[in-house]
Write an enzyme that holds these catalytic residues in place. Structure first.
Site, PDB file in Angstrom:
ATOM      1  N   CYS A  34       0.803  -1.147   0.144  1.00 51.09           N
ATOM      2  CA  CYS A  34       0.258   0.131  -0.006  1.00 51.09           C
ATOM      3  C   CYS A  34       0.351   1.501   0.105  1.00 51.09           C
ATOM      4  CB  CYS A  34      -0.851  -0.073   0.968  1.00 51.09           C
ATOM      5  SG  CYS A  34      -0.175   0.314   2.475  1.00 51.09           S
ATOM      6  N   ASP A  36       2.834   2.592   1.988  1.00 56.78           N
ATOM      7  CA  ASP A  36       2.983   3.185   3.795  1.00 56.78           C
ATOM      8  C   ASP A  36       4.546   3.255   4.450  1.00 56.78           C
ATOM      9  OD1 ASP A  36      -0.230   4.082   3.745  1.00 56.78           O
ATOM     10  OD2 ASP A  36       0.257   1.985   5.026  1.00 56.78           O
ATOM     11  N   CYS A  59      -1.661   6.975   3.954  1.00 57.58           N
ATOM     12  CA  CYS A  59      -2.851   7.590   4.046  1.00 57.58           C
ATOM     13  C   CYS A  59      -2.976   8.047   5.591  1.00 57.58           C
ATOM     14  CB  CYS A  59      -3.356   5.753   4.229  1.00 57.58           C
ATOM     15  SG  CYS A  59      -2.915   5.095   5.287  1.00 57.58           S
ATOM     16  N   CYS A 103      -1.631   0.220   9.559  1.00 58.77           N
ATOM     17  CA  CYS A 103      -1.205   0.795   9.917  1.00 58.77           C
ATOM     18  C   CYS A 103      -0.475   1.135  11.789  1.00 58.77           C
ATOM     19  CB  CYS A 103      -1.928   2.325   9.775  1.00 58.77           C
ATOM     20  SG  CYS A 103      -2.879   2.479   8.154  1.00 58.77           S
TER      21      CYS A 103
END
Length: 143
Positions: A34, A36, A59, A103
């Site tokens: 993703c 990150d 994000c 996250c």
């Protein structure tokens, strides 16, 4: 997907953003699926994290979890900072959507990576204390 007020606050007004130029430990982790990337910087005095900063590319949930994780370890003894879990980060933020749990895992890993680097710089093998830090390979977010 609904975010709590705390997540939105830490995303909109993140705490502890930046770099520590003379950091005692720097840790970086990422999620290749993703995108990150979290980098944590710690300043340590008398086994206490006296300052902590982060730089996160990702994000809103990645930024919010970085912000909260730094709040949770600032002023803590290193041994207590190592007890930080992704669950504690999520609870402090009043939860995260299931697709954003990764996250909080990255935030936990980034703190541990910074502590590992601190120990290495002190000439101490961090593995028996911190364990292995692995990048998040499985991503629950929709890429």
């Amino acid at each position: 997907m609904a975010y709590s007020e705390k997540v939105m606050e830490h995303f909109s007004n993140p705490h502890n953003v930046g770099e520590i130029k003379d950091a005692d430990g720097v840790g970086e982790v990422g999620n290749p699926k993703c995108g990150d990337i979290m980098r944590m910087y710690i300043k340590v005095e008398n086994d206490t994290i006296v300052d902590v900063k982060f730089m996160t590319f990702g994000c809103g949930a990645a930024i919010a979890t970085s912000s909260m994780a730094t709040d949770l370890v600032k002023g803590k003894k290193i041994e207590d900072a190592l007890k930080l879990t992704n669950k504690a980060v999520m609870e402090a933020l009043d939860g995260l959507p299931a697709v954003k749990v990764h996250c909080s895992v990255l935030a936990e890993q980034a703190i541990k990576a910074a502590v590992s680097d601190y120990y290495r710089r002190q000439g101490i093998d961090p593995t028996p204390i911190v364990g292995e830090i692995e990048d998040c390979e499985e991503c629950a977010c929709e890429v």
